[in-house]
Write a protein that holds these residues in place. Structure first.
Motif, PDB file in Angstrom:
ATOM      1  N   SER A  90      29.126  36.818  29.763  1.00  0.00           N
ATOM      2  CA  SER A  90      29.238  38.074  30.515  1.00  0.00           C
ATOM      3  C   SER A  90      27.879  38.747  30.459  1.00  0.00           C
ATOM      4  CB  SER A  90      30.316  38.968  29.927  1.00  0.00           C
ATOM      5  OG  SER A  90      29.802  39.639  28.811  1.00  0.00           O
ATOM      6  N   SER A  91      27.656  39.645  31.412  1.00  0.00           N
ATOM      7  CA  SER A  91      26.312  40.202  31.559  1.00  0.00           C
ATOM      8  C   SER A  91      25.836  40.939  30.309  1.00  0.00           C
ATOM      9  CB  SER A  91      26.262  41.116  32.775  1.00  0.00           C
ATOM     10  OG  SER A  91      27.267  42.084  32.665  1.00  0.00           O
ATOM     11  N   GLY A  92      26.738  41.630  29.633  1.00  0.00           N
ATOM     12  CA  GLY A  92      26.358  42.313  28.405  1.00  0.00           C
ATOM     13  C   GLY A  92      25.125  43.190  28.589  1.00  0.00           C
ATOM     14  N   GLY A 210      36.367  40.898  44.495  1.00  0.00           N
ATOM     15  CA  GLY A 210      36.826  41.167  43.131  1.00  0.00           C
ATOM     16  C   GLY A 210      35.658  41.398  42.196  1.00  0.00           C
ATOM     17  N   ALA A 211      35.934  41.288  40.908  1.00  0.00           N
ATOM     18  CA  ALA A 211      34.955  41.389  39.816  1.00  0.00           C
ATOM     19  C   ALA A 211      34.573  42.809  39.448  1.00  0.00           C
ATOM     20  CB  ALA A 211      33.698  40.558  40.084  1.00  0.00           C
ATOM     21  N   GLU A 212      35.013  43.788  40.221  1.00  0.00           N
ATOM     22  CA  GLU A 212      34.778  45.185  39.825  1.00  0.00           C
ATOM     23  C   GLU A 212      35.911  46.029  40.388  1.00  0.00           C
ATOM     24  OE1 GLU A 212      31.202  46.774  41.615  1.00  0.00           O
ATOM     25  OE2 GLU A 212      31.928  46.405  43.634  1.00  0.00           O
ATOM     26  N   ALA A 213      36.044  47.224  39.834  1.00  0.00           N
ATOM     27  CA  ALA A 213      37.121  48.099  40.284  1.00  0.00           C
ATOM     28  C   ALA A 213      36.861  48.537  41.720  1.00  0.00           C
ATOM     29  CB  ALA A 213      37.208  49.312  39.369  1.00  0.00           C
ATOM     30  N   SER A 214      37.918  48.570  42.505  1.00  0.00           N
ATOM     31  CA  SER A 214      37.784  49.071  43.867  1.00  0.00           C
ATOM     32  C   SER A 214      39.112  49.683  44.268  1.00  0.00           C
ATOM     33  CB  SER A 214      37.442  47.934  44.826  1.00  0.00           C
ATOM     34  OG  SER A 214      38.432  46.938  44.746  1.00  0.00           O
ATOM     35  N   ASN A 231      41.406  40.713  49.883  1.00  0.00           N
ATOM     36  CA  ASN A 231      42.196  40.347  48.713  1.00  0.00           C
ATOM     37  C   ASN A 231      41.481  40.862  47.465  1.00  0.00           C
ATOM     38  OD1 ASN A 231      42.144  38.288  46.317  1.00  0.00           O
ATOM     39  ND2 ASN A 231      44.120  37.958  47.299  1.00  0.00           N
ATOM     40  N   ASP A 232      42.268  41.424  46.542  1.00  0.00           N
ATOM     41  CA  ASP A 232      41.714  41.853  45.259  1.00  0.00           C
ATOM     42  C   ASP A 232      42.144  40.829  44.209  1.00  0.00           C
ATOM     43  OD1 ASP A 232      40.549  43.264  43.209  1.00  0.00           O
ATOM     44  OD2 ASP A 232      41.967  44.945  43.245  1.00  0.00           O
ATOM     45  N   ASN A 233      41.241  40.453  43.358  1.00  0.00           N
ATOM     46  CA  ASN A 233      41.609  39.544  42.274  1.00  0.00           C
ATOM     47  C   ASN A 233      40.851  39.945  41.028  1.00  0.00           C
ATOM     48  OD1 ASN A 233      39.119  37.589  42.024  1.00  0.00           O
ATOM     49  ND2 ASN A 233      39.497  37.901  44.202  1.00  0.00           N
ATOM     50  N   TYR A 234      41.482  39.644  39.891  1.00  0.00           N
ATOM     51  CA  TYR A 234      41.010  40.177  38.616  1.00  0.00           C
ATOM     52  C   TYR A 234      40.798  39.069  37.589  1.00  0.00           C
ATOM     53  CZ  TYR A 234      41.503  42.450  34.028  1.00  0.00           C
ATOM     54  OH  TYR A 234      41.312  42.875  32.735  1.00  0.00           O
ATOM     55  N   LEU A 236      38.251  38.142  33.721  1.00  0.00           N
ATOM     56  CA  LEU A 236      37.153  38.520  32.842  1.00  0.00           C
ATOM     57  C   LEU A 236      36.709  37.314  32.026  1.00  0.00           C
ATOM     58  CD1 LEU A 236      38.655  40.814  30.056  1.00  0.00           C
ATOM     59  CD2 LEU A 236      40.006  39.552  31.671  1.00  0.00           C
ATOM     60  N   THR A 237      35.424  37.331  31.718  1.00  0.00           N
ATOM     61  CA  THR A 237      34.790  36.197  31.059  1.00  0.00           C
ATOM     62  C   THR A 237      35.521  35.779  29.785  1.00  0.00           C
ATOM     63  OG1 THR A 237      32.737  37.180  31.816  1.00  0.00           O
ATOM     64  CG2 THR A 237      32.528  35.368  30.271  1.00  0.00           C
ATOM     65  N   GLU A 238      35.851  36.760  28.953  1.00  0.00           N
ATOM     66  CA  GLU A 238      36.418  36.439  27.638  1.00  0.00           C
ATOM     67  C   GLU A 238      37.719  35.658  27.776  1.00  0.00           C
ATOM     68  OE1 GLU A 238      35.302  39.305  28.642  1.00  0.00           O
ATOM     69  OE2 GLU A 238      33.883  40.089  27.171  1.00  0.00           O
ATOM     70  N   LYS A 300      40.179  46.767  27.769  1.00  0.00           N
ATOM     71  CA  LYS A 300      39.739  48.138  28.081  1.00  0.00           C
ATOM     72  C   LYS A 300      40.031  48.507  29.531  1.00  0.00           C
ATOM     73  CE  LYS A 300      36.456  48.722  24.453  1.00  0.00           C
ATOM     74  NZ  LYS A 300      35.225  49.382  24.068  1.00  0.00           N
ATOM     75  N   ASP A 301      40.736  47.666  30.235  1.00  0.00           N
ATOM     76  CA  ASP A 301      41.107  47.969  31.616  1.00  0.00           C
ATOM     77  C   ASP A 301      42.479  48.630  31.637  1.00  0.00           C
ATOM     78  OD1 ASP A 301      38.809  46.840  32.823  1.00  0.00           O
ATOM     79  OD2 ASP A 301      39.632  44.837  32.497  1.00  0.00           O
ATOM     80  N   LEU A 302      42.590  49.676  32.452  1.00  0.00           N
ATOM     81  CA  LEU A 302      43.850  50.418  32.522  1.00  0.00           C
ATOM     82  C   LEU A 302      44.625  50.049  33.781  1.00  0.00           C
ATOM     83  CD1 LEU A 302      42.618  53.950  31.450  1.00  0.00           C
ATOM     84  CD2 LEU A 302      43.801  52.246  30.064  1.00  0.00           C
ATOM     85  N   GLY A 324      40.539  51.887  36.045  1.00  0.00           N
ATOM     86  CA  GLY A 324      39.179  51.958  35.523  1.00  0.00           C
ATOM     87  C   GLY A 324      39.171  51.370  34.133  1.00  0.00           C
ATOM     88  N   ARG A 325      37.999  51.267  33.578  1.00  0.00           N
ATOM     89  CA  ARG A 325      37.879  50.824  32.187  1.00  0.00           C
ATOM     90  C   ARG A 325      37.846  52.072  31.332  1.00  0.00           C
ATOM     91  NH1 ARG A 325      34.056  45.758  32.457  1.00  0.00           N
ATOM     92  NH2 ARG A 325      33.734  46.080  30.281  1.00  0.00           N
ATOM     93  N   THR A 326      38.433  51.972  30.137  1.00  0.00           N
ATOM     94  CA  THR A 326      38.428  53.156  29.280  1.00  0.00           C
ATOM     95  C   THR A 326      36.979  53.591  29.024  1.00  0.00           C
ATOM     96  OG1 THR A 326      38.615  51.685  27.390  1.00  0.00           O
ATOM     97  CG2 THR A 326      40.627  52.706  28.160  1.00  0.00           C
ATOM     98  N   GLY A 421      25.617  42.942  43.476  1.00  0.00           N
ATOM     99  CA  GLY A 421      26.638  42.450  42.532  1.00  0.00           C
ATOM    100  C   GLY A 421      27.570  43.600  42.213  1.00  0.00           C
ATOM    101  N   LYS A 422      27.812  43.799  40.931  1.00  0.00           N
ATOM    102  CA  LYS A 422      28.665  44.917  40.550  1.00  0.00           C
ATOM    103  C   LYS A 422      27.872  46.216  40.690  1.00  0.00           C
ATOM    104  CE  LYS A 422      31.141  42.198  37.081  1.00  0.00           C
ATOM    105  NZ  LYS A 422      32.329  42.324  36.233  1.00  0.00           N
ATOM    106  N   ALA A 423      28.521  47.229  41.257  1.00  0.00           N
ATOM    107  CA  ALA A 423      27.826  48.503  41.471  1.00  0.00           C
ATOM    108  C   ALA A 423      27.712  49.295  40.175  1.00  0.00           C
ATOM    109  CB  ALA A 423      28.595  49.320  42.499  1.00  0.00           C
TER     110      ALA A 423
END
Ligand code: ADP
Ligand code: ZN
Length: 433
Positions: A90-92, A210-214, A231-234, A236-238, A300-302, A324-326, A421-423
């Motif tokens: 992940s970008s970290g 996908g890959a970010e909240a929208s 289409n939205d899809n979800y 995460l790397t971990e 951490k995603d709600l 969103g993420r916490t 990429g991700k905003a």
């Protein structure tokens, strides 16, 4: 259409029986093969045999991003590195990235779960898919790439950037599916308009954003620009990358690939399970992964989950769009604000553009929040009265949505930063004080 009909439409009781069987196996597997899990279990005297029902998952300790970082790079692998055929990270943004490893089998499962949501959204072997995610350690590009190949579609691995060329290729190659972040999708759309390319010149049918909240409003905007289904899809790397969950054509939540990932919604402070339908933090447990299995990962995603059978016939639970993420929740003068709430308000106002920035600061003891938003019509700038009325209207709408007074600054079209990429739309200056 289904990619793996049997798994996707399994009656819930059978699905839950399968989940329990796999959960027991993965818990024992983690205990036996990963020192990190064994130490954590031993510290609370938990034995794999204590897991007797799905609800017992709550006995397991949670795993965090820091656990990955602290054991960087290979500490959480359950197999020797020579069994690993692919690494991603992940970008970290700060510190070490999170590195994850996949066995051959893990890659098969990964491409299957991506293929599932592609087919659920209507894609098939006739599709020509332009992958405009950045290729590299990021899981988005290769995940979608493998999924499209698995369904026999034609993949165009263009990567992100060089936006005018993207549009030329999209047009010339008769691309039918565009894959990018929602923010980059918008940017591609704007560039297309600036180049004078009409959407009728494209063969595009679908966008997998996908890959970010929208927000739904952001997807509506993308639908409008390209005249396509989005289409939205979800993912995460971990956990694995994209493919954890994705929308079907009924577009009523994202189907979780529950035969591979066990999802829980918990209170984000106490980790107590919340009743179905309530919003909380999503925890995910991989129940089939070999290389780097993960127990109760704190995303951490709600979001919230429903287990009702969907109109499409799939029996898997569906998660709502991520609020969103916490980590991204802003606390302004004691009020909790998610950037997605601001996005939803702005995108519903036609004179406000889809690019915005949120700047949070502090004056004395007082938090301040300013939203910069582009206007869609540049000549509005010539009429101060109109501009002021628009500004006040946006401010009033934000106030009623957020219960918070927000200052609004209108800026010229195309003057804010665009993203490939991700905003990153929030700047919080308070951290520096
Ligand atoms: P990084 O943490 O570097 O961004 P990832 O690509 O693994 O790396 O990001 C995963 C995160 O991206 C998720 O935890 C979630 O916050 C966000 N995300 C991914 N897909 C979606 C989606 N469809 N909607 C909302 N957020 C998403
Ligand atoms: Zn469905």
């Amino acid at each position: 259409m289904f990619f793996q009909k049997e798994q996707e439409t399994m009656p819930r009781r059978a699905l839950e029986a399968l989940q329990l069987q796999r959960l027991k196996v993965v818990v024992a597997y983690c205990y036996d093969n990963v020192k990190f899990y064994r130490d954590k279990f031993d510290a609370i005297r938990l034995k794999p045999s204590h897991i007797r029902s799905l609800a017992d998952v709550k006995l397991l300790p949670v795993t965090t991003k820091d656990d990955f970082r602290d054991r960087y790079p290979y500490g959480l692998l359950a197999v020797p590195v020579d069994k690993i055929v692919r690494l991603h990270a992940s970008s970290g943004t700060t510190g070490k990235p999170v590195v994850v490893g996949y066995t051959k089998n893990d890659l098969e499962i990964w491409s299957d779960v991506v293929a599932r949501f592609l087919v659920a959204a209507g894609a098939d072997h006739r599709d020509i898919a332009q992958i405009s995610f950045g290729y590299g350690l990021f899981t988005g590009a290769l995940g979608l790439h493998m999924g499209f190949e698995k369904i026999g579609a034609t993949v165009v691995p263009v990567s992100s950037g060089n936006t005018e060329r993207q549009i030329m290729l999209m047009k010339d190659l008769r691309v039918t599916s565009l894959i990018s972040t929602p923010s980059y999708g918008l940017y591609i759309g704007e560039t297309m308009q600036n180049m004078g390319v009409k959407r009728s010149e494209l063969a595009l049918k679908r966008g997998f954003f996908g890959a970010e909240a929208s927000t739904k409003e952001m997807h509506d905007e993308l639908k409008r620009i390209f005249g396509i289904v989005t289409n939205d899809n979800y993912g995460l790397t971990e956990i694995i990358g994209p493919g954890v969950a994705g929308e079907c054509s009924a577009q009523d939540g994202m189907h979780i690939a529950e035969d591979h990932f066990l999802a829980e919604i918990v209170d984000r402070e106490t980790f107590e399970p919340l009743p179905e339908g309530e919003t909380g933090e999503l925890l995910l447990t991989t129940i089939t992964k070999e290389g780097m299995p993960v127990l109760r990962y704190r995303t951490k995603d709600l979001t919230c989950i429903t287990k009702e059978v969907c109109k499409c016939g799939r029996t898997s639970a569906r998660m709502r769009k991520i609020i969103g993420r916490t980590d991204d929740m802003l606390i302004i003068r004691g009020v909790n604000v998610f950037p997605s709430q601001i996005e939803a308000v702005l995108l519903a106002i036609p004179e406000a553009g889809s690019s915005y920035e949120i700047v949070v600061g502090r004056q004395g003891f007082m938090d301040t929040i300013e939203v910069k938003v582009e206007i869609t019509e540049g000549n509005l700038l010539l009429d101060y009265g109109l501009l002021e009325r628009l500004r006040n209207r946006i401010r009033a709408k934000l106030k009623s949505a957020l219960q918070l007074d927000v200052s609004v600054r209108l800026v010229e079209p195309m003057s804010l930063k665009r993203f490939e990429g991700k905003a990153k739309r929030v700047t919080d200056l308070r951290a520096k004080n």
